[in-house]
Write an enzyme that holds these catalytic residues in place. Structure first.
Site, PDB file in Angstrom:
ATOM      1  N   ILE A  51       0.839  -1.204   0.000  1.00  0.00           N
ATOM      2  CA  ILE A  51       0.000   0.000   0.000  1.00  0.00           C
ATOM      3  C   ILE A  51       0.876   1.258   0.000  1.00  0.00           C
ATOM      4  O   ILE A  51       0.606   2.217  -0.726  1.00  0.00           O
ATOM      5  CB  ILE A  51      -0.935  -0.029   1.240  1.00  0.00           C
ATOM      6  CG1 ILE A  51      -1.943  -1.182   1.108  1.00  0.00           C
ATOM      7  CG2 ILE A  51      -1.667   1.303   1.393  1.00  0.00           C
ATOM      8  CD1 ILE A  51      -2.767  -1.442   2.369  1.00  0.00           C
ATOM      9  N   SER A 176      -7.301   0.074   9.855  1.00  0.00           N
ATOM     10  CA  SER A 176      -7.725  -1.199   9.258  1.00  0.00           C
ATOM     11  C   SER A 176      -9.181  -1.431   9.651  1.00  0.00           C
ATOM     12  O   SER A 176      -9.622  -0.957  10.711  1.00  0.00           O
ATOM     13  CB  SER A 176      -6.858  -2.339   9.821  1.00  0.00           C
ATOM     14  OG  SER A 176      -7.480  -3.585   9.591  1.00  0.00           O
ATOM     15  N   TYR A 189      -3.162  -6.084  17.550  1.00  0.00           N
ATOM     16  CA  TYR A 189      -3.219  -5.349  16.272  1.00  0.00           C
ATOM     17  C   TYR A 189      -4.570  -4.639  16.136  1.00  0.00           C
ATOM     18  O   TYR A 189      -4.639  -3.464  15.780  1.00  0.00           O
ATOM     19  CB  TYR A 189      -3.002  -6.337  15.117  1.00  0.00           C
ATOM     20  CG  TYR A 189      -3.111  -5.740  13.732  1.00  0.00           C
ATOM     21  CD1 TYR A 189      -2.039  -5.080  13.145  1.00  0.00           C
ATOM     22  CD2 TYR A 189      -4.298  -5.860  12.991  1.00  0.00           C
ATOM     23  CE1 TYR A 189      -2.134  -4.545  11.862  1.00  0.00           C
ATOM     24  CE2 TYR A 189      -4.397  -5.329  11.711  1.00  0.00           C
ATOM     25  CZ  TYR A 189      -3.316  -4.680  11.151  1.00  0.00           C
ATOM     26  OH  TYR A 189      -3.418  -4.155   9.881  1.00  0.00           O
ATOM     27  N   LYS A 193      -5.082  -0.549  15.770  1.00  0.00           N
ATOM     28  CA  LYS A 193      -5.748   0.102  14.634  1.00  0.00           C
ATOM     29  C   LYS A 193      -6.963   0.902  15.112  1.00  0.00           C
ATOM     30  O   LYS A 193      -7.339   1.902  14.499  1.00  0.00           O
ATOM     31  CB  LYS A 193      -6.133  -0.946  13.579  1.00  0.00           C
ATOM     32  CG  LYS A 193      -4.911  -1.593  12.906  1.00  0.00           C
ATOM     33  CD  LYS A 193      -4.090  -0.566  12.119  1.00  0.00           C
ATOM     34  CE  LYS A 193      -2.883  -1.136  11.418  1.00  0.00           C
ATOM     35  NZ  LYS A 193      -2.120  -0.137  10.660  1.00  0.00           N
TER      36      LYS A 193
HETATM   37  N1  LIG Z   1      -3.002  -5.402   3.247  1.00  0.00           N
HETATM   38  C1  LIG Z   1      -4.108  -5.339   3.949  1.00  0.00           C
HETATM   39  O1  LIG Z   1      -5.047  -6.131   3.742  1.00  0.00           O
HETATM   40  C2  LIG Z   1      -4.256  -4.295   5.025  1.00  0.00           C
HETATM   41  C3  LIG Z   1      -5.527  -4.139   5.600  1.00  0.00           C
HETATM   42  C4  LIG Z   1      -5.682  -3.172   6.574  1.00  0.00           C
HETATM   43  C5  LIG Z   1      -4.636  -2.391   6.959  1.00  0.00           C
HETATM   44  N2  LIG Z   1      -3.416  -2.578   6.406  1.00  0.00           N
HETATM   45  C6  LIG Z   1      -2.335  -1.710   6.867  1.00  0.00           C
HETATM   46  O2  LIG Z   1      -1.709  -1.109   5.757  1.00  0.00           O
HETATM   47  C7  LIG Z   1      -0.344  -0.853   6.077  1.00  0.00           C
HETATM   48  C8  LIG Z   1       0.550  -1.399   4.967  1.00  0.00           C
HETATM   49  O3  LIG Z   1       0.310  -2.772   4.827  1.00  0.00           O
HETATM   50  P1  LIG Z   1       0.663  -3.540   3.483  1.00  0.00           P
HETATM   51  O4  LIG Z   1      -0.404  -4.561   3.333  1.00  0.00           O
HETATM   52  O5  LIG Z   1       0.982  -2.634   2.379  1.00  0.00           O
HETATM   53  O6  LIG Z   1       1.988  -4.296   3.982  1.00  0.00           O
HETATM   54  P2  LIG Z   1       3.344  -4.704   3.213  1.00  0.00           P
HETATM   55  O7  LIG Z   1       3.984  -5.727   4.087  1.00  0.00           O
HETATM   56  O8  LIG Z   1       3.081  -5.038   1.789  1.00  0.00           O
HETATM   57  O9  LIG Z   1       4.159  -3.355   3.283  1.00  0.00           O
HETATM   58  C9  LIG Z   1       4.526  -2.842   4.525  1.00  0.00           C
HETATM   59  C10 LIG Z   1       5.622  -1.836   4.364  1.00  0.00           C
HETATM   60  O10 LIG Z   1       5.920  -1.297   5.666  1.00  0.00           O
HETATM   61  C11 LIG Z   1       7.301  -1.445   5.903  1.00  0.00           C
HETATM   62  N3  LIG Z   1       7.493  -1.563   7.343  1.00  0.00           N
HETATM   63  C12 LIG Z   1       7.095  -2.554   8.160  1.00  0.00           C
HETATM   64  N4  LIG Z   1       7.492  -2.287   9.426  1.00  0.00           N
HETATM   65  C13 LIG Z   1       8.121  -1.098   9.393  1.00  0.00           C
HETATM   66  C14 LIG Z   1       8.733  -0.286  10.368  1.00  0.00           C
HETATM   67  N5  LIG Z   1       8.821  -0.661  11.644  1.00  0.00           N
HETATM   68  N6  LIG Z   1       9.270   0.885   9.975  1.00  0.00           N
HETATM   69  C15 LIG Z   1       9.208   1.278   8.704  1.00  0.00           C
HETATM   70  N7  LIG Z   1       8.654   0.547   7.727  1.00  0.00           N
HETATM   71  C16 LIG Z   1       8.112  -0.616   8.073  1.00  0.00           C
HETATM   72  C17 LIG Z   1       7.730  -2.631   5.095  1.00  0.00           C
HETATM   73  O11 LIG Z   1       9.092  -2.609   4.832  1.00  0.00           O
HETATM   74  C18 LIG Z   1       6.888  -2.421   3.827  1.00  0.00           C
HETATM   75  O12 LIG Z   1       7.489  -1.468   2.975  1.00  0.00           O
HETATM   76  C19 LIG Z   1      -0.081  -1.463   7.445  1.00  0.00           C
HETATM   77  O13 LIG Z   1      -0.176  -0.437   8.419  1.00  0.00           O
HETATM   78  C20 LIG Z   1      -1.231  -2.433   7.610  1.00  0.00           C
HETATM   79  O14 LIG Z   1      -1.563  -2.621   8.965  1.00  0.00           O
HETATM   80  C21 LIG Z   1      -3.199  -3.512   5.436  1.00  0.00           C
END
Ligand SMILES: NC(=O)c1ccc[n+]([C@@H]2O[C@H](COP(=O)([O-])OP(=O)(O)OC[C@H]3O[C@@H](n4cnc5c(N)ncnc54)[C@H](O)[C@@H]3O)[C@@H](O)[C@H]2O)c1
Length: 285
Positions: A51, A176, A189, A193
């Site tokens: 994202i 989320s 988690y 959120k």
């Molecule tokens: N994918 C989903 O279904 C979903 C749903 C709801 C919320 N989210 C939220 O969206 C956000 C991104 O999720 P995503 O699905 O793109 O995940 P992803 O794993 O594809 O990407 C996560 C990114 O965050 C970075 N990251 C992780 N921990 C870190 C830290 N401590 N410091 C700096 N960077 C860090 C990773 O290197 C990566 O670039 C998160 O906050 C997640 O909780 C995702």
């Protein structure tokens, strides 16, 4: 009239009206002048994948210079190189958002390359444990709340003076749907959120006098590495999850990126304190 709202009303007077916002687009200033985020600078945490990467790409496509960051240098280098190849204005640095020295470096990089910051998008989030809330150790609580909730606030506190200098700004947090419908076994988690919804409201009130808007996007199941590793939380695979209204498709990172670009744009200059689901579902139904 109501003293509590006086600072809000005063600061809103300084926000651009829709007409002023429109005229900003036609300001001539370099090659990107027709883009709605031209001459703006965005800092996006967790932006080398999923994202966050999609948000970085979209903000840059809309004309902003984007400072990319995440925990590993090689991932930052890859993301920066990919977007530069697409002709986009980006720079990058390593930033583990839970580490104070990394947050300082991120602020310094943004100032060094860009002289100021207009937008902060806090995407980095972790869930190191699949398990119940009361089975979580103190270490797990500290890690999840530290990265997901505390870090956005602490990073913003360091960026704030530089955002204020620019006259107005936009902050977007990433929650989320687990904040609305707790996912079993994602205990802490879910709590983190939910806390982000509260952080959004509180910061929106606190920062309105500084002409900084604070909003939150609330993704549902979005197709990324993170969601792949939490497959058991996928909607429709669990009876407790609310039914999707668009069951024929899965959310994509670009669905989130478009909303963030809007929330940073002049078109959203009268929107603050909102949490908006990008989930093919609504908590208001
Ligand atoms: N994918 C989903 O279904 C979903 C749903 C709801 C919320 N989210 C939220 O969206 C956000 C991104 O999720 P995503 O699905 O793109 O995940 P992803 O794993 O594809 O990407 C996560 C990114 O965050 C970075 N990251 C992780 N921990 C870190 C830290 N401590 N410091 C700096 N960077 C860090 C990773 O290197 C990566 O670039 C998160 O906050 C997640 O909780 C995702």
């Amino acid at each position: 009239r109501i003293p509590m709202f006086r600072p809000l009303i005063q600061s809103w007077k300084r926000l651009p009206t829709p007409v002023a916002a429109h005229s900003m687009r036609s300001t001539s200033n370099g090659g990107n002048c027709s883009l709605k985020l031209a001459n703006k600078v965005a800092v996006v945490t967790g932006s080398t994948n999923g994202i966050g990467f999609s948000i970085a790409r979209r903000l840059a496509q809309d004309g902003a210079h984007v400072v990319i960051s995440s925990r590993k240098q090689q991932n930052v280098d890859r993301a920066v190189a990919t977007l530069k190849k697409e002709g986009l204005g980006v720079s990058g640095t390593v930033c583990h958002v839970g580490k104070a020295e990394d947050r300082e470096r991120l602020v310094a990089t943004a100032l060094e390359h860009c002289g100021g910051v207009d937008f902060l998008v806090c995407v980095a989030g972790v869930n190191p444990l699949v398990g119940g809330t009361l089975k979580s150790s103190e270490q797990i609580w500290d890690k999840i709340l530290g990265v997901n909730v505390k870090a956005p606030a602490l990073l913003l506190s360091r960026l704030l003076p530089h955002m204020e200098n620019r006259g107005q700004g936009s902050v977007v947090l990433v929650s989320s749907v687990a904040a609305y419908v707790p996912v079993p076994r994602l205990g802490v988690y879910n709590v983190s959120k939910t806390a982000l919804l509260g952080l959004t409201k509180t910061l929106a009130v606190e920062l309105a006098p500084k002409s900084i808007r604070v909003n939150c996007i609330v993704p549902g199941y979005i197709n990324t590495d993170f969601s792949q590793s939490h497959k058991h939380t996928k909607p429709n695979s669990h009876s407790m999850y609310p039914p999707l209204l668009f069951p024929y498709r899965v959310g994509q990172p670009e669905d989130c990126a478009g909303l963030v670009a809007f929330l940073c744009s002049p078109e959203a200059s009268y929107i603050t304190g909102e949490s908006i689901a990008v989930a093919g579902w609504s908590p208001h139904l």
